[in-house]
Scaffold this motif. Structure first.
Motif, PDB file in Angstrom:
ATOM      1  N   UNK A   3      18.395 -25.114 -17.566  1.00 30.86           N
ATOM      2  CA  UNK A   3      17.772 -25.799 -18.698  1.00 30.86           C
ATOM      3  C   UNK A   3      18.045 -27.297 -18.620  1.00 30.86           C
ATOM      4  N   UNK A   4      19.243 -27.638 -18.192  1.00 26.09           N
ATOM      5  CA  UNK A   4      19.567 -29.053 -18.053  1.00 26.09           C
ATOM      6  C   UNK A   4      18.740 -29.694 -16.942  1.00 26.09           C
ATOM      7  N   UNK A   5      18.577 -28.991 -15.869  1.00 27.90           N
ATOM      8  CA  UNK A   5      17.767 -29.518 -14.775  1.00 27.90           C
ATOM      9  C   UNK A   5      16.327 -29.696 -15.208  1.00 27.90           C
ATOM     10  N   UNK A   6      15.836 -28.738 -15.969  1.00 23.86           N
ATOM     11  CA  UNK A   6      14.459 -28.825 -16.444  1.00 23.86           C
ATOM     12  C   UNK A   6      14.281 -30.021 -17.376  1.00 23.86           C
ATOM     13  N   UNK A   7      15.210 -30.255 -18.269  1.00 24.16           N
ATOM     14  CA  UNK A   7      15.137 -31.398 -19.195  1.00 24.16           C
ATOM     15  C   UNK A   7      15.262 -32.702 -18.405  1.00 24.16           C
ATOM     16  N   UNK A   8      16.139 -32.788 -17.434  1.00 28.17           N
ATOM     17  CA  UNK A   8      16.303 -33.990 -16.616  1.00 28.17           C
ATOM     18  C   UNK A   8      15.043 -34.261 -15.810  1.00 28.17           C
ATOM     19  N   UNK A   9      14.457 -33.202 -15.247  1.00 28.89           N
ATOM     20  CA  UNK A   9      13.231 -33.379 -14.473  1.00 28.89           C
ATOM     21  C   UNK A   9      12.104 -33.873 -15.365  1.00 28.89           C
ATOM     22  N   UNK A  10      11.988 -33.339 -16.593  1.00 31.46           N
ATOM     23  CA  UNK A  10      10.954 -33.790 -17.528  1.00 31.46           C
ATOM     24  C   UNK A  10      11.174 -35.252 -17.931  1.00 31.46           C
ATOM     25  N   UNK A  11      12.416 -35.636 -18.125  1.00 31.71           N
ATOM     26  CA  UNK A  11      12.717 -37.021 -18.494  1.00 31.71           C
ATOM     27  C   UNK A  11      12.342 -37.973 -17.366  1.00 31.71           C
ATOM     28  N   UNK A  12      12.677 -37.611 -16.137  1.00 24.92           N
ATOM     29  CA  UNK A  12      12.324 -38.450 -14.983  1.00 24.92           C
ATOM     30  C   UNK A  12      10.811 -38.526 -14.843  1.00 24.92           C
TER      31      UNK A  12
END
Length: 142
Positions: A3-12
């Motif tokens: 979930x953290x990776x998904x949120x970080x990827x969306x932010x980038x």
């Protein structure tokens, strides 16, 4: 952690997409026409009392009588010409000059006001036959 990776990827992705969108908007936007530089006002010459070098005086002999024992008596008038690059002052100025070519130098003057000179007519001067009269400005008062 996914979930953290998904949120970080969306932010980038959001940051990159926003940067690309702004870049495209800047490149496509109409540019305003270039403005001409502000015209600076031309410096205006201010009136001032001229120097003697700014005047030229011509002599016109109006009469000549060579019957006397002392040579000739000439009658003349001056024709002043202003050569200065700045305007003349509004107040009256007095131009003094000296006429040579006679038996002795002769002082004279004229006034200038509003661009008009007031000169004397038929000024007498004794001199030798065939004298060549010349005038030189000696002083200007204002």
């Amino acid at each position: 952690m996914s979930a953290r990776r998904l949120i970080a990827a969306l932010a980038i992705f959001a940051v990159v997409a926003t940067g690309i969108g702004i870049s495209i908007a800047v490149l496509i936007a109409e540019k305003p026409p270039p403005q001409a530089p502000a015209a600076s006002p031309l410096p205006t010459a201010t009136p001032k009392v001229p120097t003697p070098a700014e005047f030229q005086i011509g002599i016109v002999v109006t009469d000549e009588n060579c019957a006397g024992p002392n040579g000739c008596v000439y009658k003349y008038r001056v024709e002043p010409k202003y050569l200065g690059l700045h305007p003349l002052p509004d107040a009256e100025i007095k131009v003094m000059y000296q006429v040579t070519g006679g038996h002795q130098p002769q002082a004279g003057d004229f006034t200038v006001k509003g661009g008009q000179a007031r000169v004397l007519q038929d000024v007498p001067l004794e001199g030798p036959p065939g004298a060549r009269l010349q005038a030189t400005v000696t002083k200007v008062e204002g």
